[in-house]
Design a protein around this motif. Structure first.
Motif, short mmCIF file in Angstrom:
data_model
loop_
_atom_site.label_atom_id
_atom_site.label_comp_id
_atom_site.label_asym_id
_atom_site.label_seq_id
_atom_site.Cartn_x
_atom_site.Cartn_y
_atom_site.Cartn_z
N HIS A 165 -0.63 4.71 0.44
CA HIS A 165 -1.59 5.65 0.71
C HIS A 165 -1.03 7.13 0.92
N PRO B 109 -6.02 -8.88 0.47
CA PRO B 109 -6.07 -7.62 -0.03
C PRO B 109 -6.66 -7.37 -1.30
N ARG C 38 -3.43 -0.09 -2.99
CA ARG C 38 -4.25 -1.19 -2.41
C ARG C 38 -5.71 -0.48 -2.05
N THR C 39 -6.62 -1.15 -2.02
CA THR C 39 -7.92 -0.43 -1.64
C THR C 39 -8.15 -0.68 -0.14
N GLU C 40 -9.25 -0.25 0.58
CA GLU C 40 -9.37 -0.69 2.07
C GLU C 40 -10.25 -1.92 2.22
N GLU C 41 -10.61 -2.29 0.98
CA GLU C 41 -11.53 -3.60 0.94
C GLU C 41 -10.63 -4.62 1.19
N THR C 42 -11.20 -5.82 1.55
CA THR C 42 -10.85 -7.32 1.45
C THR C 42 -11.62 -8.39 0.62
N ALA D 102 0.74 -1.24 -0.01
CA ALA D 102 -0.05 -0.04 0.09
C ALA D 102 0.88 1.33 -0.01
#
Length: 211
Positions: free
Chosen positions: A44, A83, A92-96, A42
């Protein structure tokens, strides 16, 4: 049943995804796929412009330690939360994504044989081998049509990082493969051999056929 873990490596655009898709068509719910791309580190804290300049083809660009932990968990029969990576924003997103243990686990990515701890978790290692000119053409089509990239950016990235990293890390990792598969899922002879091996595992579990 202990899962059969199959690593599918090869350069960008080599046909790894096609091979994975053929196996999913054949075995459906008995197979789970764990892509190395989901484990890009990630970033961010960086702007989109800064993320666009990063080298995504070097082993250090991946959070491979987390992937190893997740694969160990799957092998132990535990559910993981993988991830999710967004190519459009290079982050990378905040989702899994929930991934449950299965009879067969396919681990896919360009650099999955580069890390010894990761490759030692694999029961079978396949390397999809395709000519460089074919691979770059496939990458251009994929990145422009599916990932919203410009032609200039794809070519620039290929020359700056993809090609040199392939020569430094991906191509040498081919020596760890149990089977080299030219053209991946389009190689009907190799595909049938792989299908037969997976089918045997699904039916017989950990029992190994007599040689």
């Amino acid at each position: 049943m202990k899962p059969l873990i199959i690593g599918i490596a090869g350069g960008t655009g080599s046909g790894k995804t096609t091979l994975v898709d053929r196996l999913l068509e054949q075995f459906g719910d008995d197979i789970s796929v764990l892509p190395h791309d989901n484990y890009y580190a990630a970033h961010h804290d960086l702007s989109l412009e800064q993320r666009q300049t990063l080298n995504y083809d070097h082993p250090a660009s991946f959070d491979t330690d987390r992937m190893i932990q997740d694969l160990q968990a799957l092998r132990a029969g535990k559910t993981i939360h993988c991830p999710v990576y967004d190519y459009a924003i290079h982050d990378r997103t905040e989702e899994t994504r929930e991934l449950k243990p299965n009879k067969v686990i396919l681990v896919e990515g360009i650099l999955i044989f580069e890390n010894k701890t990761l490759r030692d978790l694999m029961d079978i290692k396949l390397f999809v081998d395709t000519d460089a000119d074919v691979r770059i053409l496939r990458r251009i089509v994929r990145d422009v049509k599916e990932r919203g990239r410009s032609l200039d950016s794809v070519v620039e990235q290929y020359l700056a990082t993809v090609k040199p990293m392939h020569e430094q890390f991906v191509e040498p990792s081919k020596r760890y493969a149990d089977l080299i598969v030219p053209e991946g899922g389009k190689n009907s002879v190799a595909l049938m051999m792989i299908i037969q091996r997976i089918a045997y595992h699904i039916e017989h579990g950990d029992v190994v056929a007599e040689q």
